[in-house]
Design an enzyme around this catalytic site. Structure first.
Site, PDB file in Angstrom:
ATOM      1  CG  PHE A  81      49.222 -80.221 -15.152  1.00  0.00           C
ATOM      2  CD1 PHE A  81      49.447 -81.582 -14.946  1.00  0.00           C
ATOM      3  CD2 PHE A  81      49.112 -79.386 -14.053  1.00  0.00           C
ATOM      4  CE1 PHE A  81      49.543 -82.103 -13.660  1.00  0.00           C
ATOM      5  CE2 PHE A  81      49.207 -79.902 -12.762  1.00  0.00           C
ATOM      6  CZ  PHE A  81      49.430 -81.262 -12.574  1.00  0.00           C
ATOM      7  NE  ARG A  82      51.963 -80.722 -24.209  1.00  0.00           N
ATOM      8  CZ  ARG A  82      53.230 -80.526 -24.627  1.00  0.00           C
ATOM      9  NH1 ARG A  82      54.245 -80.962 -23.898  1.00  0.00           N
ATOM     10  NH2 ARG A  82      53.467 -79.915 -25.747  1.00  0.00           N
TER      11      ARG A  82
END
Length: 197
Positions: free
Chosen positions: A175-176
């Site tokens: 999710f970065r």
């Protein structure tokens, strides 16, 4: 952030990542982007190969009459970026540059293949070249000149060492929400700081 990014010696962490990259990257795990600044303050970046590193810094070799050589002699600061796509990791380095010793340059130069040693004489790096035939003729001329015996290292061919002020380790996460740890040189050691992704 996992605690495995918090170590006393960032060079040890870098070395372990480089070793892992050597097992998974298809080509040149030691490739790094080198950023310099020209006389007008314009940034310039290219990929070079890391040839050595220790507690003094990161070393690569080049022609000092090339664009990067002249830029580093005129403005002895640089930034590096290692990106290992297979590992989804990156290391960034900012620091001051200096020339390696003549002994270090000689030792590395003479470890190179003979053709690469000739190339250091034949190539007037970064200068205009009218044709490939001219380069090949220069290679042939220097090959004849240094047909037997040891080839001396050209005065204009040496190494630069980047002594880091700051090293950032980046690791991809879901999710970065990436891991980022910055090491900043402080007196005889390093301080660490986590950064938001």
């Amino acid at each position: 952030m996992q605690d495995d990014l918090i170590v006393a010696d960032p060079y040890a962490l870098f070395g372990s990542w480089l070793d892992e990259a050597g097992k998974s990257e298809p080509n040149d795990a030691n490739a790094m982007s080198l950023a310099t600044v020209d006389g007008d303050g314009m940034p310039s970046v290219r990929v070079v190969l890391l040839k050595d590193f220790d507690e003094r810094g990161f070393v690569f070799y080049t022609n000092t009459e090339s664009d990067k050589g002249r830029q580093l002699l005129g403005h002895p600061k640089a930034a590096l970026c290692f990106h290992w796509k297979s590992l989804r990791r990156q290391v960034r380095v900012w620091g001051d540059t200096s020339l390696v010793s003549a002994g270090e340059a000689d030792e590395y130069y003479h470890s190179r293949p003979r053709g690469s040693q000739i190339g250091a004489w034949a190539s007037q790096q970064s200068r205009p070249l009218d044709s490939r035939a001219t380069l090949e003729r220069r290679v042939a001329d220097f090959t004849a000149q240094y047909g037997v015996g040891e080839i001396p290292r050209p005065d204009h061919w040496t190494g630069f060492r980047i002594a880091p002020r700051r090293i950032e380790f980046w690791r991809d996460r879901e999710f970065r929400l990436h891991d980022r740890m910055v090491y900043t040189r402080a007196n005889a050691g390093w301080t660490t700081e986590r950064l938001y992704p």
